[in-house]
Structure formats: structure tokens, C-alpha cells
Design an enzyme around this catalytic site. Sequence first.
Site: not given
Ligand code: MTE
Ligand code: QUE
Ligand code: MOS
Length: 826
Positions: A241, A323, A458, A527, A762
Amino acid sequence: MADPVRTLGAAVKLISDSGSPSHDSSITHVTGKSEYVDDRPMLKGELHCGLVYSPHAHARVVRLDTAPALKIPGVICAVTASDVSHNVWGSIFQDQPIIAADETHYVGEVVAVVGAETKEALAKGIAAVIVVWEKLADIRTISAAIAAKSFIGSLRTISTGDAEGALATAPHSVNGTLEIGGADHFYLESQAVVVYPKEDGQLEVHSSTQHPTETQHVVAEACGLRFSDVVCIAKRLGGAFGGKESQASPIAAYAALIAKRSGRPARLVLSKDEDMIITGKRNPFQIEYRCGFDANGKILALDAMLHSDGGAYADLSTAIMERALLHCDNAYSIANMRVRGQVCRTHFHPHTAFRGFGGPKGVAMIESIIEDIARVVGRDALDVRMLNCYRQTQDITHYGQRVENNHLPALFASLEDRCEYRKRREEIRAWNAARTRDSNAPVRGLSLTAVKFGISFTTRFLNQGNALVNVHRDGTVQVSTGAVEMGQGVNSRIASIVAQQFGLPVSSVRMMPTSTEKNANTSPTAASTGTDINGAAAAKACESICSRLAALAIQLRSIPAELWATKTAGLGTMPEIIVGDGVGPNGTDDQRVEFAGGHVTVTVRSGAVFSIGFAELVRDAYRNRISLSDYGYYATPNLGFDKVTGQGRAFLYFTQGVAASEVELDRHTGEVKVRRVNILMDLGRPVNYALDMGQVMGGFVQGMGWLTTEHLVYDSNGKLISHSPSTYKIPNVQDTPRVFNADLIFNESNTEAVRGSKASGEPPLLLSISVWTAIRDAIMSARANSFAGKAQLVPLAIPATAERVLRGLSPESFAIWDAQESSGVY
Ligand code: MTE
Ligand code: QUE
Ligand code: MOS
């Protein structure tokens, strides 16, 4: 004249499940055979690792002595800051020590790692380490950080139009402060790692990480190794998550340091309590806003200042803030807007990614503002929402991105009908009105909110992925990508994509453990882009293989079967086939090649058809020295967000949805019951309907926890005291909505992502904000009488715990209780 929005709503068709393949681990999960990090058998000589960490929010390490621990039988070694080769890391800014040296900045900051042969010896060893602390002054609120100018990164501003000018002339305005709390990820598998020392100083790291590449790098740097000497493997995670995106890496480094020092395998698995105390959470936010609007509720201007609590180190907080700023508009077009964001440095665990990243904070603000506007102008909040909604044709966001392929107006209109919004609004009004004098009667509320979640990192460079596809000679396939399976089903989705490319059943495709040895320089699975990026890379690898197989099939069609390489046992009688260019995965203009039903079929323009089993074709390909493996690389196109100007195309597309939630509040306890939830989302053409539904409902309920019951409580030392399920209340099955209906609209028009799908990981979490706005709606309805008809806006912090709900409902009682408490008289 027909209402165009209503017509849109009526036109919405739904998708039904056409038999989704189940999660690729469903059988091994329910039979307990799925292997997680800590299920790996202990090897001979393997050490258990444990952490010595600071009990103070901010302290100087006056003395640190691990020698007494080493005298305990079974304790093998201990490492401290001086044992770390490159003792600094950080995903965005490298500002955090792996092991703190002479000062610690949060409760849980690690100063030593101990390795022991048994858990008993380890516990004694940790207790024997001598640390003398000198407590220092600390900052533990956003306000204190602002006062002390204790910041991380710089102030960010994104703006369009003239917010200040439009606010000055707007006929109406509201302003307010929104307090938003953090939340623990509460993954079922705590942070875990096992490290195996290999020959010549190499390390094999099995980590519960969302970001194997970063874990590989942090381990290598901590241990003074080259990246090529470390392999990081993440087979599956028991939930993440966002909590294992950055913070799994230092955990892996701790075990790696012990493995390197001792030359033995080393395992570190945090207990739930330790995990909750040490690791960062969703960033708490404090938002101040001013919003100007006209008598219809049309928003004219929005000015907001967002502060977040980043904790002690930068981690991902600046990207999270970004974000948040990019989601302050949500579904609504606002001509004059200025949003500013500043991350604060405090003495808490560094806060980190959590499903939705910053999005939920921006969206909570604007959705609550809409409810305020509705109260002020005396209209239904849904009407105010539809009035301000991005139009179907191409409005532009405050960061200058066009909202293309926008289904929000249709989603609003359709859900309004589907959930009988108007009728229930009237019923709830009548219900509450009939009970104004009955102090025992529960109060009800209703709210319908939206989500428009931008899909892409982003940070542009993260939008890339690679995949390795190996076809074996029995016609089965192994796929390795950078995607990490954490329960969301990314592996099943990629398997489906690959199976479809080859025309094979999903059962022919195996997803292999994610490993930096096969897929290097990967992005975190985050993301919500896991399938978009890695699925697209896998599809490209498949296309290359299919092109070669298609060319071969076309050739075989004109060669007598007895001369095929497989029939001649390589004896040299077959013609040498050279697979030429100009043949795509679908064949040529003259000869169409189709991969379906386990066969490869060539249809010649004349109508002649030639068909061969996939496995048979593959065997012939091998004998003809045609490669059956390929590597696909995908980089998300058309992204152009400029972080300096805060303008540009930040996202490839948006995942959109709406939800209507009805709640009931107990006037005596503040307890919230969610009576009914209706969700309607646009997920394009889902790769796997059932998995997406799981994400929709699971994400919604997880968000409900953040918004209602999950309250992080810290003691006066800054130590988290709600660090177990007995003190930290995540939703249970009783808390889920009594009626819970989710539907997906039929949308074939998304062409941006792989196979026309849309990311689902998400976005659904943000729909649970409707539960919070519905609670607030109920509170404001219950108190409407005491305001003598005037619109009074009751603030409601997140989480809206029972206590806060009760405060909202009867501030008078609380005033008395608070006075009694502060005077010590009960
Ligand atoms: N669903 C489950 N069952 N377990 C997880 O840890 N992580 C969430 C979401 N759904 C998560 C989940 C988060 S924070 C993200 S960013 C996305 O899954 C990542 O996976 P995806 O990019 O394959 O959707
Ligand atoms: C959404 C995300 C991430 C993000 C930007 C988003 C994320 C993440 C980073 C990030 C940004 C700069 C870095 C880096 C990671 O940006 O998960 O290593 O140098 O790790 O809009 O989920
Ligand atoms: Mo999900 S918060 O972008 O791991």
C-alpha cells in the site's frame, strides 16, 4: 430542452464480468502454500537480526556500546553507523542515515543492528546494548514546524488565472482549516528481508519491497558493494500500500550489513508493533483554504495553502505534496486557482507513500469545500458538483493539462439515477426532520463525491518499464517484469495480457519472481502504474516473438510438413529458414497471422487457411534457430510536466469515478454506520474485471479506515502508542457498507494504456471521501436547528472518529466535559 448531462447519464452502459481468470496465487494463498519472505526455510547458521532504536523524538547519542551484547551466548555480531560504507540514502533527497550516528530524529530511528543465532539470544542481546541518550528539543506539530521554519524542500506553487483578484470580487466565499491525520498501512506481512551471502562477496536479497531496484542500490551502497554484486528478489508481498516503496530498503540494508559482517544468512522480520512504531505513515496534512463563488455555487476562485508533516526525513513527501497540489481541482474546473504546498520537518518517523499518495488530501479539501458552498447557497451539493464539473469536452486543469476523454459528467448523472439520489436525499431530510427533538434517534447523511486520479508518476523518468518473456518448447511461457505483486493482481493481469498475445490460456503463462537480475533499473510498483508500464513492456516483448513466429508460420505453410525441422530431427534435410523483416505479429498484408485458441493460423488473401499448434510452431522455431525469448521496453509517451513552472501534461490519462455514501450516526456514541454505498467507475476495458472489483471495494474500505476510525496516537515522547490492532482500529467486516454496490461503465475509448485498460490500484480509495462528507452532512443537518436557518459550517477533522463525530453533534456537552477535565473536577 433535454438536460445534456442527464442524457449522458442515461447513455452509460455497464460492463459485466465475462469470467475473469482468478488471481494467479488464489490456490496457493488459500492452501497456505504461497511463499512470503519469512516462509523461506532457515538455513544452517542463519542469523536473526534485531534493531536497537531511539526511544526519543529527538536525542543525542551520548554513548553507544554493543560490547555487552556480544558477550551473550548466541549473539554473533552487531553493527552501528561506523560499519556502514555509505551511510546515507533517500528516494528523492539523500538526507537520511541508514544507521544514525550521534543524533536521532524520531522514535524508532535505528542506532544498532544485532545478529544472533536464536530469537532468545537476540532479545537478550538487544537489551544488553548500552545507549545513553540526551533528550533534545523536538518539533511535533505542523504549527510548531511552521513557526520554526522547519521545512523539507521548498514551497511549491501551482496556479492558473488570478485567484487573489477573483476572491476579492466573488459575491460569496468560505474559508477554513482542514486537519488531516495520517494512517498506518497495516499490511499483514510486516517489513521483512532475508539476505544470503554468495561467493566473492555477492549478496542475494529477498525483500518485501515494492522497489527491488532501489533496495538493491541501498543495500549495495550500505555494504560498499557494486550494484552488480547485489541481486534483489521480491516474489510477492503480503500487502504494501505504499509502505514498502521506500522504507523496505533500509530494512534490507540492516540484514545485509549483518550478513556481510558475519558471512552468514541473515533475516530481519519486524514484529507488528515494531513495524508500526518505526515505519512512516500517510503524511498528516493541515490545509487552509479560501474559496469564492457565485450565488449558483459556481466556483470563481480557490486559494489553498497545504502543509504536510513529512516527519524527520524527506522520503517521498515532496512528491506526495506535488500530487496533492495536482489533485486540488479533482472533478471541478476552477478558472482562478492558486495552490501552494510546503512539507514540514518534524520529529516523527519519516512519512511515506500510501495509496493515493497526496491525491486524497487535495480531493478531501475540494469535496468538503463543495459541501460548504452548497450549504451557503442553499442548493444540493450534487447540483453544485455538476455545475462545476469539468465539461465533457476538454477543459484545462490548473496545471495546464487538457481533461481528455472525460466521463465525469456522465458518471455523475448516471450514479444520480442508479442510486436514487434525489429520492433518498428527500427521505433522509424527512428522517432527520422527524427526529430533531428525539435525542435518541440516529442522524443520517448522504454525499456523492467524485475522483479524477492522474495516472503516471509525476516524476517523468519513473515512467518506464521492462519485461523478459521466455517461451519454452512445450508452448508454455515464463514472464519476468519489474512489477511487484503485493496482492493487487498485477501478475495475473500481465499473465492475461501475455496469454492473449500468444493466443494461449492463462494457465500456460507463469509469472516469475521479480528480480533485479532479470529486470534492472525498474521503477517502484507504485502510482497505480504496475500493469500499465510492465504489462505494456511484456506486450512489446510478446510482439517481437510473435513477429518471428508469424514469419515462420508463413514459411511453413509453403513447405511440406515432412520437411519441417521438427520432422527431420535436425538431420539436415530441411531448408534453412531465415525469418525476414516485414512480418509483424499479425503477419503481412497478404497473409494474416492470428494467435488464438492455442493455434497460430495463417489466412492467405485467397482465403486459404493454414493452422499449426502454438507448441508445435515453437518447437520448429527452435530447430530453425529462431529466438523464443525477448525483452520489451516501454516508456510512457507524451508526458510533459514541468516541475519548475508547475505546468504541463502530468498524466497520461485520468481514472475517474463517483460514489454515493449514506451514513447513520449514533447521537450517544458518535458511532458511524455506513448504510449504503454505490460506486460507478470508468476503468476503461478492464484486463481482469474481478481483480479490478477487488481493488475498487478494497481500496474504498481501506480509505474508510483513514477517514473514520484509524487514529494514530503518540505519547509525550513522540512514540506511537496505537501500535497494534487492539489500539489502532482498521475496518473489519462489520464496518463495511451494509449495501455495497460497485459498477464499471463500458468505455472502449481509452486508447492510452495497455489494452484500453485504466489503472485501478489507488483511485477507488479516494471515493471513500464520500463517507466522510456524508458524516459531515449528517452532523450539519443535525445541528441546522441550532443555527436558526443560517448556514453554519462545522469543521470535521480526518479521521472522523466517534469522539470527533460526537463533538460535532453535541459541542455543548463536550464544552462541559472539557472544562471539567481541565479543572480536574469530574
Ligand atoms: N492492493 C493490494 N491487495 N495490496 C497492496 O499493497 N497497493 C496499492 C494498490 N492496491 C496494494 C493494492 C497501491 S498503493 C498501489 S500504487 C497499487 O496497488 C500498485 O499496484 P498496481 O500499479 O499494479 O495497481
Ligand atoms: C506518484 C507516485 C510517485 C511519484 C510521483 C507520483 C512515487 C515515487 C516518486 C518519486 C519521485 C522522485 C524520485 C523518486 C521517486 O514520485 O511513488 O525516486 O526521485 O516514488 O505522482 O506514486
Ligand atoms: Mo502506491 S502509494 O503508489 O505504492
